[in-house]
Write a protein that holds these residues in place. Structure first.
Motif, mmCIF file in Angstrom:
data_model
loop_
_atom_site.group_PDB
_atom_site.id
_atom_site.type_symbol
_atom_site.label_atom_id
_atom_site.label_comp_id
_atom_site.label_asym_id
_atom_site.label_seq_id
_atom_site.Cartn_x
_atom_site.Cartn_y
_atom_site.Cartn_z
ATOM 1 N N ALA A 148 0.851 -1.188 0.000
ATOM 2 C CA ALA A 148 0.000 0.000 0.000
ATOM 3 C C ALA A 148 0.888 1.241 0.000
ATOM 4 C CB ALA A 148 -0.904 0.004 1.222
ATOM 5 N N THR A 149 0.615 2.151 -0.929
ATOM 6 C CA THR A 149 1.367 3.400 -1.022
ATOM 7 C C THR A 149 0.483 4.544 -0.541
ATOM 8 O OG1 THR A 149 2.582 2.525 -2.920
ATOM 9 C CG2 THR A 149 2.658 4.900 -2.581
ATOM 10 N N VAL A 150 1.040 5.334 0.391
ATOM 11 C CA VAL A 150 0.295 6.447 0.989
ATOM 12 C C VAL A 150 1.114 7.731 0.878
ATOM 13 C CG1 VAL A 150 -1.011 5.031 2.609
ATOM 14 C CG2 VAL A 150 1.211 5.936 3.285
ATOM 15 N N THR A 151 0.469 8.838 1.168
ATOM 16 C CA THR A 151 1.123 10.138 1.200
ATOM 17 C C THR A 151 1.383 10.516 2.646
ATOM 18 O OG1 THR A 151 -0.050 10.808 -0.802
ATOM 19 C CG2 THR A 151 0.917 12.559 0.524
ATOM 20 N N LEU A 152 2.607 10.964 2.930
ATOM 21 C CA LEU A 152 2.969 11.463 4.255
ATOM 22 C C LEU A 152 3.286 12.951 4.121
ATOM 23 C CD1 LEU A 152 5.338 8.595 5.476
ATOM 24 C CD2 LEU A 152 2.904 8.867 5.941
ATOM 25 N N LYS A 153 2.617 13.777 4.909
ATOM 26 C CA LYS A 153 2.831 15.228 4.877
ATOM 27 C C LYS A 153 4.028 15.601 5.746
ATOM 28 C CE LYS A 153 -1.033 16.933 2.877
ATOM 29 N NZ LYS A 153 -1.504 18.161 2.388
ATOM 30 N N LYS A 154 4.806 16.523 5.252
ATOM 31 C CA LYS A 154 6.035 16.964 5.910
ATOM 32 C C LYS A 154 5.749 18.133 6.853
ATOM 33 C CE LYS A 154 10.159 19.294 4.223
ATOM 34 N NZ LYS A 154 10.960 19.534 3.028
ATOM 35 N N ALA A 155 6.318 18.056 8.062
ATOM 36 C CA ALA A 155 6.212 19.160 9.023
ATOM 37 C C ALA A 155 7.594 19.391 9.624
ATOM 38 C CB ALA A 155 5.210 18.826 10.118
ATOM 39 N N GLU A 156 8.143 20.589 9.393
ATOM 40 C CA GLU A 156 9.466 20.911 9.931
ATOM 41 C C GLU A 156 9.368 21.187 11.429
ATOM 42 O OE1 GLU A 156 11.020 24.192 7.676
ATOM 43 O OE2 GLU A 156 11.633 22.891 6.030
ATOM 44 N N THR A 157 10.370 20.732 12.164
ATOM 45 C CA THR A 157 10.467 21.055 13.584
ATOM 46 C C THR A 157 11.299 22.323 13.731
ATOM 47 O OG1 THR A 157 12.516 19.848 14.040
ATOM 48 C CG2 THR A 157 10.447 18.574 14.102
ATOM 49 N N ASP A 158 11.447 22.805 14.945
ATOM 50 C CA ASP A 158 12.278 23.988 15.186
ATOM 51 C C ASP A 158 13.762 23.688 14.980
ATOM 52 O OD1 ASP A 158 10.186 25.750 15.701
ATOM 53 O OD2 ASP A 158 10.056 25.132 17.791
ATOM 54 N N PHE A 159 14.113 22.427 14.833
ATOM 55 C CA PHE A 159 15.504 22.025 14.590
ATOM 56 C C PHE A 159 15.795 21.876 13.088
ATOM 57 C CE2 PHE A 159 14.679 20.776 18.926
ATOM 58 C CZ PHE A 159 15.873 21.039 19.577
ATOM 59 N N ALA A 160 14.874 22.285 12.226
ATOM 60 C CA ALA A 160 15.012 22.092 10.778
ATOM 61 C C ALA A 160 16.226 22.808 10.196
ATOM 62 C CB ALA A 160 13.747 22.535 10.064
ATOM 63 N N ASP A 161 16.684 23.903 10.816
ATOM 64 C CA ASP A 161 17.855 24.623 10.303
ATOM 65 C C ASP A 161 19.127 23.781 10.361
ATOM 66 O OD1 ASP A 161 16.342 26.862 9.742
ATOM 67 O OD2 ASP A 161 16.802 27.855 11.647
ATOM 68 N N PHE A 162 19.108 22.708 11.133
ATOM 69 C CA PHE A 162 20.291 21.850 11.267
ATOM 70 C C PHE A 162 20.278 20.682 10.271
ATOM 71 C CE2 PHE A 162 19.905 24.092 15.224
ATOM 72 C CZ PHE A 162 21.216 24.445 15.508
ATOM 73 N N ALA A 163 19.229 20.574 9.481
ATOM 74 C CA ALA A 163 19.134 19.496 8.486
ATOM 75 C C ALA A 163 20.246 19.655 7.462
ATOM 76 C CB ALA A 163 17.775 19.514 7.802
ATOM 77 N N PRO A 164 20.780 18.540 6.946
ATOM 78 C CA PRO A 164 21.846 18.631 5.943
ATOM 79 C C PRO A 164 21.369 19.422 4.721
ATOM 80 C CG PRO A 164 21.532 16.364 6.659
ATOM 81 C CD PRO A 164 20.438 17.169 7.268
ATOM 82 N N LYS A 165 22.228 20.284 4.229
ATOM 83 C CA LYS A 165 21.883 21.097 3.055
ATOM 84 C C LYS A 165 21.942 20.231 1.802
ATOM 85 C CE LYS A 165 21.706 24.727 5.625
ATOM 86 N NZ LYS A 165 20.572 24.663 6.488
ATOM 87 N N GLY A 166 21.101 20.560 0.845
ATOM 88 C CA GLY A 166 21.113 19.858 -0.436
ATOM 89 C C GLY A 166 20.500 18.477 -0.390
ATOM 90 N N SER A 167 19.566 18.247 0.533
ATOM 91 C CA SER A 167 18.931 16.930 0.592
ATOM 92 C C SER A 167 18.022 16.699 -0.604
ATOM 93 C CB SER A 167 18.163 16.770 1.904
ATOM 94 O OG SER A 167 17.129 17.725 1.972
ATOM 95 N N GLY A 168 17.679 17.761 -1.331
ATOM 96 C CA GLY A 168 16.915 17.623 -2.558
ATOM 97 C C GLY A 168 15.426 17.416 -2.358
ATOM 98 N N ASN A 169 14.927 17.560 -1.157
ATOM 99 C CA ASN A 169 13.499 17.364 -0.923
ATOM 100 C C ASN A 169 12.803 18.717 -0.957
ATOM 101 O OD1 ASN A 169 11.001 16.450 -0.287
ATOM 102 N ND2 ASN A 169 11.533 15.633 1.698
#
Length: 192
Positions: A148-169
C-alpha cells in the motif's frame, strides 16, 4: 413465520459474517483496511528525518559559522537551548572573530532528542504524518500479502535549520510504500 428458529439462525449467521468481514478478517484487502493498518503502524513507528547538533562548549567563527550561530539563537528564542558566551576573541587586523558558547539543552527539547552523547545530540528535523485524505493505492501481491502506497505530509520542527543542506526534498510530502501481511487472528498488519 418471520420468527421461526431457522430464520433467526440465518439472521444471526448473516450478522456474524458481516461483523467478521468488518473486522478485517477477510483475505482481500480494501483501501479502508490498508489505511487503518498503516495508521496503527505509523502511531508506533513514526517517520522522521534527523540531524546532529553540538552542545556543551562550542566554538564559532564569525565569518564561517554565522548561519549556524543564528540557528542556535533561534533555538534559544524557542526555549530549546540556553546560550552563554564564555569567550570572545578578536583577531588582530582581521574582521573575523571567534566565540565560545556554552550550549545547554532544555527540557523543551526532550521530545525532539533521539540520542545524546556528552557533546552531540541527534534531533528530529522533519516529522511526517499520514495524510488520510491523500488516498491509498493498494496492490495485493499474493493471497496473504499486499503493498500500500500512501502520502505522508512533511512538518518541519524547530531544529530544521540543522538538516543537511542539499537533501533535494523540495516537496511538502513524500510517498511511502508499506508491505502488509494477513494474519488469521488479527487481520491485515504492516510488516515494514
Amino acid at each position: 413465520m418471520t420468527n421461526t428458529p431457522f430464520i433467526r439462525i440465518a439472521r444471526i449467521a448473516t450478522a456474524a459474517s458481516l461483523l467478521f468481514a468488518a473486522c478485517g478478517s477477510d483475505k482481500s484487502i480494501s483501501e479502508h483496511v490498508a489505511l487503518a493498518a498503516i495508521k496503527h503502524y505509523a502511531a508506533a513507528n513514526p517517520v522522521y528525518e534527523t540531524a546532529n547538533i553540538d552542545y556543551g562548549e562550542v566554538k564559532f567563527n564569525q565569518k564561517s559559522d554565522t548561519g549556524l550561530l543564528e540557528a542556535y539563537r533561534a533555538l534559544e528564542k524557542g526555549g530549546y537551548v540556553t546560550l552563554e558566551l564564555l569567550k570572545e576573541r578578536k583577531r588582530f587586523l582581521s574582521k573575523d572573530s571567534t566565540f565560545v558558547y556554552l550550549i545547554k539543552l532544555t527540557d523543551k527539547s526532550i521530545p525532539f532528542v533521539l540520542e545524546k552523547t556528552d557533546k552531540r545530540a541527534r534531533v528530529k528535523t522533519i516529522e511526517y504524518a499520514l495524510d488520510e485524505d491523500g488516498g491509498v493505492h493498494v496492490e495485493q501481491t499474493g493471497k496473504n500479502r499486499a503493498k500500500a502506497t500512501v502520502t505522508l505530509k512533511k512538518a518541519e520542527t524547530d531544529f530544521a535549520d540543522f538538516a543537511p543542506k542539499g537533501s533535494g526534498n523540495n516537496a511538502s510530502f513524500i510517498k511511502k510504500t508499506y508491505s502488509l501481511r494477513f494474519n488469521g487472528e488479527t487481520g491485515w498488519e504492516v510488516t515494514k
